[in-house]
Design a protein around this motif. Structure first.
Motif, PDB file in Angstrom:
ATOM      1  N   ARG A  65       0.757  -1.945  -0.031  1.00  0.00           N
ATOM      2  CA  ARG A  65      -0.110   0.072   0.122  1.00  0.00           C
ATOM      3  C   ARG A  65       1.009   1.522   0.265  1.00  0.00           C
ATOM      4  O   ARG A  65       0.231   2.488  -0.820  1.00  0.00           O
ATOM      5  N   ASP A  66       1.880   0.789   0.706  1.00  0.00           N
ATOM      6  CA  ASP A  66       2.677   2.277   0.773  1.00  0.00           C
ATOM      7  C   ASP A  66       3.217   2.886  -0.232  1.00  0.00           C
ATOM      8  O   ASP A  66       3.175   3.815  -0.844  1.00  0.00           O
ATOM      9  N   ALA A  67       3.745   1.348  -0.722  1.00  0.00           N
ATOM     10  CA  ALA A  67       4.207   1.514  -2.786  1.00  0.00           C
ATOM     11  C   ALA A  67       3.567   2.495  -3.609  1.00  0.00           C
ATOM     12  O   ALA A  67       3.466   3.166  -4.386  1.00  0.00           O
ATOM     13  N   CYS A  68       1.841   1.883  -3.326  1.00  0.00           N
ATOM     14  CA  CYS A  68       0.971   2.144  -4.118  1.00  0.00           C
ATOM     15  C   CYS A  68       0.938   3.522  -4.268  1.00  0.00           C
ATOM     16  O   CYS A  68       0.326   4.544  -5.377  1.00  0.00           O
ATOM     17  N   ARG A  69       0.993   4.154  -3.072  1.00  0.00           N
ATOM     18  CA  ARG A  69      -0.073   5.333  -3.219  1.00  0.00           C
ATOM     19  C   ARG A  69       1.221   6.147  -3.163  1.00  0.00           C
ATOM     20  O   ARG A  69       0.577   7.468  -2.730  1.00  0.00           O
ATOM     21  N   ALA A  70       2.431   6.112  -2.629  1.00  0.00           N
ATOM     22  CA  ALA A  70       3.876   6.757  -3.327  1.00  0.00           C
ATOM     23  C   ALA A  70       3.478   7.236  -5.218  1.00  0.00           C
ATOM     24  O   ALA A  70       3.661   8.214  -5.708  1.00  0.00           O
ATOM     25  N   LEU A  71       2.644   6.284  -5.673  1.00  0.00           N
ATOM     26  CA  LEU A  71       2.067   6.585  -7.043  1.00  0.00           C
ATOM     27  C   LEU A  71       0.656   7.470  -7.371  1.00  0.00           C
ATOM     28  O   LEU A  71       0.203   6.991  -8.680  1.00  0.00           O
ATOM     29  N   GLY A  72      -0.075   7.440  -6.081  1.00  0.00           N
ATOM     30  CA  GLY A  72      -1.661   7.565  -6.279  1.00  0.00           C
ATOM     31  C   GLY A  72      -2.380   5.930  -6.591  1.00  0.00           C
ATOM     32  O   GLY A  72      -3.437   6.570  -7.232  1.00  0.00           O
ATOM     33  N   ILE A  73      -2.133   5.504  -6.544  1.00  0.00           N
ATOM     34  CA  ILE A  73      -2.584   3.813  -6.924  1.00  0.00           C
ATOM     35  C   ILE A  73      -3.740   3.514  -5.687  1.00  0.00           C
ATOM     36  O   ILE A  73      -2.821   3.603  -4.638  1.00  0.00           O
ATOM     37  N   ARG A  74      -4.908   3.293  -5.597  1.00  0.00           N
ATOM     38  CA  ARG A  74      -5.547   2.191  -3.853  1.00  0.00           C
ATOM     39  C   ARG A  74      -5.186   1.256  -4.414  1.00  0.00           C
ATOM     40  O   ARG A  74      -4.941   0.325  -5.503  1.00  0.00           O
ATOM     41  N   HIS A  75      -4.775   0.838  -3.651  1.00  0.00           N
ATOM     42  CA  HIS A  75      -3.977  -0.801  -3.240  1.00  0.00           C
ATOM     43  C   HIS A  75      -5.034  -2.042  -2.100  1.00  0.00           C
ATOM     44  O   HIS A  75      -5.796  -1.425  -1.571  1.00  0.00           O
ATOM     45  N   GLY A  76      -5.324  -2.778  -2.868  1.00  0.00           N
ATOM     46  CA  GLY A  76      -6.284  -4.184  -2.148  1.00  0.00           C
ATOM     47  C   GLY A  76      -6.208  -5.248  -2.239  1.00  0.00           C
ATOM     48  O   GLY A  76      -6.081  -5.495  -2.776  1.00  0.00           O
ATOM     49  N   ALA A  77      -7.249  -6.171  -1.835  1.00  0.00           N
ATOM     50  CA  ALA A  77      -7.650  -7.147  -1.898  1.00  0.00           C
ATOM     51  C   ALA A  77      -9.249  -7.634  -1.510  1.00  0.00           C
ATOM     52  O   ALA A  77      -9.942  -6.752  -1.919  1.00  0.00           O
ATOM     53  N   ALA A  78      -9.307  -8.879  -2.548  1.00  0.00           N
ATOM     54  CA  ALA A  78     -10.297  -9.885  -2.013  1.00  0.00           C
ATOM     55  C   ALA A  78     -10.767 -10.306  -0.945  1.00  0.00           C
ATOM     56  O   ALA A  78      -9.842 -10.662  -0.370  1.00  0.00           O
ATOM     57  N   ARG A  79     -11.767 -10.341  -0.609  1.00  0.00           N
ATOM     58  CA  ARG A  79     -12.034 -11.137   1.017  1.00  0.00           C
ATOM     59  C   ARG A  79     -13.176 -11.829   0.823  1.00  0.00           C
ATOM     60  O   ARG A  79     -14.549 -10.876   0.517  1.00  0.00           O
ATOM     61  N   ASP A  80     -13.620 -13.047   1.144  1.00  0.00           N
ATOM     62  CA  ASP A  80     -14.619 -13.629   1.043  1.00  0.00           C
ATOM     63  C   ASP A  80     -15.147 -13.940   3.055  1.00  0.00           C
ATOM     64  O   ASP A  80     -13.474 -14.930   3.255  1.00  0.00           O
ATOM     65  N   HIS A  81     -15.875 -13.758   3.803  1.00  0.00           N
ATOM     66  CA  HIS A  81     -15.980 -14.068   4.857  1.00  0.00           C
ATOM     67  C   HIS A  81     -16.177 -16.064   5.665  1.00  0.00           C
ATOM     68  O   HIS A  81     -16.610 -16.367   6.725  1.00  0.00           O
ATOM     69  N   TYR A  82     -16.519 -16.643   4.517  1.00  0.00           N
ATOM     70  CA  TYR A  82     -17.022 -18.086   4.383  1.00  0.00           C
ATOM     71  C   TYR A  82     -16.050 -18.495   4.447  1.00  0.00           C
ATOM     72  O   TYR A  82     -15.742 -19.601   5.254  1.00  0.00           O
ATOM     73  N   ILE A  83     -14.685 -17.646   3.791  1.00  0.00           N
ATOM     74  CA  ILE A  83     -13.779 -18.935   4.037  1.00  0.00           C
ATOM     75  C   ILE A  83     -12.965 -19.572   5.527  1.00  0.00           C
ATOM     76  O   ILE A  83     -12.599 -20.715   5.881  1.00  0.00           O
ATOM     77  N   ASP A  84     -12.286 -18.650   6.344  1.00  0.00           N
ATOM     78  CA  ASP A  84     -12.345 -18.287   6.923  1.00  0.00           C
ATOM     79  C   ASP A  84     -12.742 -17.125   7.699  1.00  0.00           C
ATOM     80  O   ASP A  84     -12.305 -15.611   7.866  1.00  0.00           O
ATOM     81  N   PRO A  85     -14.032 -17.465   8.437  1.00  0.00           N
ATOM     82  CA  PRO A  85     -15.100 -16.344   8.473  1.00  0.00           C
ATOM     83  C   PRO A  85     -14.220 -14.795  10.025  1.00  0.00           C
ATOM     84  O   PRO A  85     -14.371 -13.898  10.161  1.00  0.00           O
ATOM     85  N   GLU A  86     -13.381 -15.768  11.235  1.00  0.00           N
ATOM     86  CA  GLU A  86     -12.771 -14.987  11.587  1.00  0.00           C
ATOM     87  C   GLU A  86     -11.174 -15.598  12.093  1.00  0.00           C
ATOM     88  O   GLU A  86     -10.684 -16.678  11.700  1.00  0.00           O
ATOM     89  N   ASP A  87     -10.659 -14.356  11.534  1.00  0.00           N
ATOM     90  CA  ASP A  87      -9.038 -14.447  11.458  1.00  0.00           C
ATOM     91  C   ASP A  87      -8.913 -13.515  11.763  1.00  0.00           C
ATOM     92  O   ASP A  87      -8.453 -12.405  10.743  1.00  0.00           O
ATOM     93  N   PRO A  88      -8.294 -12.638  12.897  1.00  0.00           N
ATOM     94  CA  PRO A  88      -7.599 -11.308  13.300  1.00  0.00           C
ATOM     95  C   PRO A  88      -6.690 -11.265  12.461  1.00  0.00           C
ATOM     96  O   PRO A  88      -6.462 -10.140  12.525  1.00  0.00           O
ATOM     97  N   MET A  89      -5.604 -12.584  12.199  1.00  0.00           N
ATOM     98  CA  MET A  89      -4.468 -11.654  11.337  1.00  0.00           C
ATOM     99  C   MET A  89      -4.641 -11.155  10.319  1.00  0.00           C
ATOM    100  O   MET A  89      -3.871 -10.966   9.525  1.00  0.00           O
ATOM    101  N   LEU A  90      -5.848 -12.371   9.366  1.00  0.00           N
ATOM    102  CA  LEU A  90      -5.752 -11.948   8.162  1.00  0.00           C
ATOM    103  C   LEU A  90      -6.757 -10.059   8.410  1.00  0.00           C
ATOM    104  O   LEU A  90      -5.909  -9.580   7.153  1.00  0.00           O
ATOM    105  N   ASP A  91      -6.865 -10.177   9.154  1.00  0.00           N
ATOM    106  CA  ASP A  91      -7.841  -8.851   8.588  1.00  0.00           C
ATOM    107  C   ASP A  91      -7.163  -7.396   9.479  1.00  0.00           C
ATOM    108  O   ASP A  91      -6.789  -6.398   8.867  1.00  0.00           O
ATOM    109  N   ARG A  92      -5.809  -7.588  10.058  1.00  0.00           N
ATOM    110  CA  ARG A  92      -4.610  -6.727  10.071  1.00  0.00           C
ATOM    111  C   ARG A  92      -3.447  -7.111   9.246  1.00  0.00           C
ATOM    112  O   ARG A  92      -3.407  -5.706   9.148  1.00  0.00           O
ATOM    113  N   LEU A  93      -3.582  -8.007   8.951  1.00  0.00           N
ATOM    114  CA  LEU A  93      -2.270  -7.943   7.025  1.00  0.00           C
ATOM    115  C   LEU A  93      -3.558  -6.628   5.925  1.00  0.00           C
ATOM    116  O   LEU A  93      -3.136  -5.492   5.557  1.00  0.00           O
TER     117      LEU A  93
END
Length: 427
Positions: free
Chosen positions: A59-87
């Motif tokens: 995200r830092d590297a993208c923001r330096a170029l004005g690019i939005r960074h992100g990812a897909a998430r489907d909460h049925y795969i692992d409904p409770e995943d605090p480590m993924l949420d932090r990432l």
């Protein structure tokens, strides 16, 4: 507007149908040129792989170029995943509901809405200060519930051999396609408001050529002769059959970036080159007709072991840029399943990092890139890993423990090269 649930992700077990959705959700077609010798990102990756949190995020590297960074998430795969949420909190400006925004998930039977998976992605985005995307309204050949398919009784009459467009429960027709489309768009607006960064108005509407599907399954403009094409009058309206869907979505969601989302144009093979030409023809006509389309969504499911068409992609991207359209990399990952099984983990990672670097450099240097969104940040959650668990593949930039992989390092290096020198360095 309906109030969303309080923070806290829903708990439920996926049905077999839901698991099949995810297995099919990402069409995989893209490319790779074989790696010979160490890639520039390899040394960086060996250092990065040992650190739980890299000094520079994607995200830092993208923001330096004005690019939005992100990812897909489907909460049925692992409904409770605090480590993924932090990432995701550390890495994401945008969040795409992998399956939650698909018609077949949130309205599987007509008039009955189940918002749980869509809500969870929107709530996650809000909780981490990101913006949600909506993927997708129209999916030409998949992602639709049985009632949103053509009646099976019409298949012989229409002369279309692809059975995915038909269902015994199908009632889709020229008479109801528009009220159903506008009804779903309004239902989503009522629930969430005009909050989406990007909306994939149409997904995979152009052909995927195989020995069985070409040319019988496409029209002369390159469109799949699918259920939406039939019901919306593609035979009579030609390339303009999609226009009203973009106009209406823009009217209801004036803040959103509207894109046509496609796959399968990166490989140096004839059918992908033809698809690239069909896609560019439609985009050129749509811009001339004043269709409110803001960019092209390139799924970017890259395939190691396939020849990447760098020259062809650079030409295509420059043409898209001349139309005034931006580029969104909407579902990026790298498939290693076609690489030799005899290769070591390091050899596979190096080849995939080189492919990602070459592809991203072409995009950065020949277009206006506005978004880089992964089809999961963690490799273990990507559909390639679920389908090929025995390979323990690395399709995403992080591993199952949220540690950065060679793919992470290659992408960060490429973005930083662009920010520092104005030109992205390929492998």
């Amino acid at each position: 507007m309906i109030t969303l649930p309080k923070p806290g992700l829903p708990r439920w077990r996926p049905t077999r149908r839901e698991m099949l959705w995810t297995a099919a959700a990402g069409a995989v077609l893209a490319s790779c040129r074989g790696a010979t010798g160490p890639a520039p990102a390899e040394a960086a990756s060996s250092h990065a792989a040992g650190a739980a949190e890299p000094a520079v995020t994607l995200r830092d590297a993208c923001r330096a170029l004005g690019i939005r960074h992100g990812a897909a998430r489907d909460h049925y795969i692992d409904p409770e995943d605090p480590m993924l949420d932090r990432l995701m909190a550390r890495e994401c400006d945008v969040v795409t509901p992998e399956n939650g925004g698909k018609w077949g998930v949130f309205q599987n039977t007509e008039g009955n809405y189940d918002w749980r998976r869509f809500d969870a992605a929107v709530e996650l985005a809000r909780s981490i200060g990101a913006t949600p995307n909506w993927h997708t309204i129209i999916w030409q050949h998949m992602g639709m519930p049985p009632y949103m398919k053509l009646p099976a009784s019409r298949q012989a009459e229409l002369g279309i051999s692809e059975s995915a467009y038909f269902s015994p429960e199908g009632t889709l027709s020229a008479e109801n396609v528009w009220p159903r489309f506008t009804g779903v768009v309004e239902a989503v607006r009522q629930r969430y408001g005009d909050i989406f960064y990007r909306i994939d108005v149409a997904n995979e509407v152009f052909f995927w050529e195989t020995a069985e599907s070409h040319p019988r399954q496409q029209d002369r403009y390159g469109f799949r002769r699918g259920m939406w094409w039939v019901a919306a009058g593609g035979e009579e309206k030609g390339p303009e059959w999609l226009d009203p869907f973009f106009h209406h979505t823009h009217k209801v969601f004036p803040k959103a970036k509207l894109v046509l989302n496609e796959f399968g144009i990166e490989i140096d093979e004839g059918w992908q080159q033809r698809k690239r030409a069909y896609l560019l023809d439609w985009l050129t006509g749509a811009v001339k007709r004043g269709v409110p389309i803001h960019g092209i969504g390139l799924q970017s499911h890259l395939i190691g072991g396939k020849p990447y068409d760098s020259a062809g992609m650079r030409k295509f991207l420059r043409a898209v840029d001349k139309l005034g359209l931006s580029v969104h990399l909407t579902e990026m990952d790298v498939d290693e399943t076609r690489l030799p099984r005899s290769w070591s983990r390091a050899e596979k990672d190096r080849a995939m990092a080189l492919l990602a670097r070459n592809y991203l450099a072409d995009v950065l240097d020949n277009s206006r890139l506005e978004e880089l969104c992964w089809w999961h940040l963690r490799s273990d959650l990507n559909f390639i890993a679920r389908q090929h668990a025995d390979l323990k593949p690395h399709p995403s930039p992080y591993d199952a423990n949220s540690r950065p992989l060679a793919l992470y390092a290659a992408v960060v290096d490429t973005l930083q090269d662009k920010a520092r020198t104005g030109k992205a360095r390929s492998g």
